[in-house]
Design a protein around this motif. Structure first.
Motif: not given
Length: 280
Positions: A24, A56, A59, A62-63, A69-71, A74-75
């Motif tokens: 990412y 969770q 993720f 990542v945050r 971040a654009n979760e 990503l999902r």
């Protein structure tokens, strides 16, 4: 340029595989990235594996590292990649052609790292090792016997299935959006079939994330509503659920009310052996 394994295999049972780390890249200008997955393939047979972040906890990491971040992106890419690879398997398409196509069409925020090689006894062992080393949430050394994460628990369950000779009879990382709503990112760890019944097994870390049992309970209820006489559910917990423990009572009652059998990690191998003669 392809990196090949520099050392010879340590045993005659070692094989050569190739892989890409999926990154990412929230800010391509600054060349900053975070590893979010692994794609792995056998150059001789074309067999392939893919694994991307899904919990969770992953993720949340990542945050923490990239608060903006654009979760959702990503999902979405996770499902897109999984779908592309599954379709390629069905079409028996070229692995290399698919990688080239994806590499040219992926968003600038999701990229493949340079191809590398490694030696391992099989694809699953290679994938587990690569994911743990290069993608999984890093952890400080813990005391002996400390409760594990879902990833640790799932790795243990993987080995139990394999030792029982049932690995290839399972579906892994099963999408649930056909039973819930489009876009649902949840996946169940394992699914099997026996005597006209489809079973689902999900790992739950009671020690670290007991609240995840609610998502599984909701999902099980949705699946059961579609197939009331043809589905069954089990949850493998990292600890034995104890009486008079509020957290354990919450998990036990939530699972029970959804018709989900609770199986402690220490009893999972026995549970699998009982299931084995019934599977096909």
């Amino acid at each position: 340029m392809t990196d090949r394994p520099s050392a010879t295999p340590s045993s005659p049972h070692q094989r050569i595989f190739f892989y890409h780390v999926i990154r990412y890249v929230p800010n391509p200008v600054r060349d900053e990235w975070l590893n979010i997955g692994i794609v792995l393939f056998d150059p001789e047979t074309g067999e392939r594996r893919i694994r991307l972040i899904e919990s969770q906890e992953e993720f949340a990491r990542v945050r923490r590292l990239h608060p903006r971040a654009n979760e959702a992106l990503l999902r979405g890419w996770r499902d897109e990649l999984q779908g592309q690879f599954e379709e390629a398997v069905l079409r028996k398409g070229s692995w290399r052609d698919l990688l080239l196509k994806l590499d040219s069409t992926l968003s600038n925020c999701v990229q493949f790292a340079q191809q590398k090689g490694l030696h391992a006894p099989d694809l699953d062992a290679a994938l587990d090792g690569l994911y743990e080393d290069q993608v999984a949430v890093p952890r400080p050394p813990s005391r002996v016997g400390a409760p594990g994460t879902r990833a640790t628990l799932r790795n243990y369950c993987d080995q139990v299935w394999k030792l029982a000779g049932l690995w290839n009879k399972l579906e892994k990382s099963v999408r649930v959006n056909e039973f819930t709503f489009p876009g649902d990112p949840m996946r169940l760890d394992y699914s099997y079939r026996r005597n006209g019944t489809r079973g689902y097994v999900q790992t739950i870390s009671v020690s670290r994330a007991p609240g995840e049992c609610k998502a599984y309970a909701y999902t099980a209820a949705r699946i059961a509503a579609r197939a009331p006489y043809g589905s069954e559910f089990a949850a493998v917990t990292d600890v034995q659920l104890q009486a008079n423990n509020a957290r354990h009572d919450f998990v036990r009652d939530t699972l029970r009310d959804a018709g989900i059998e609770s199986v402690p990690q220490e009893g999972f191998a026995v549970w699998v052996q009982r299931l084995k003669p019934l599977m096909y």
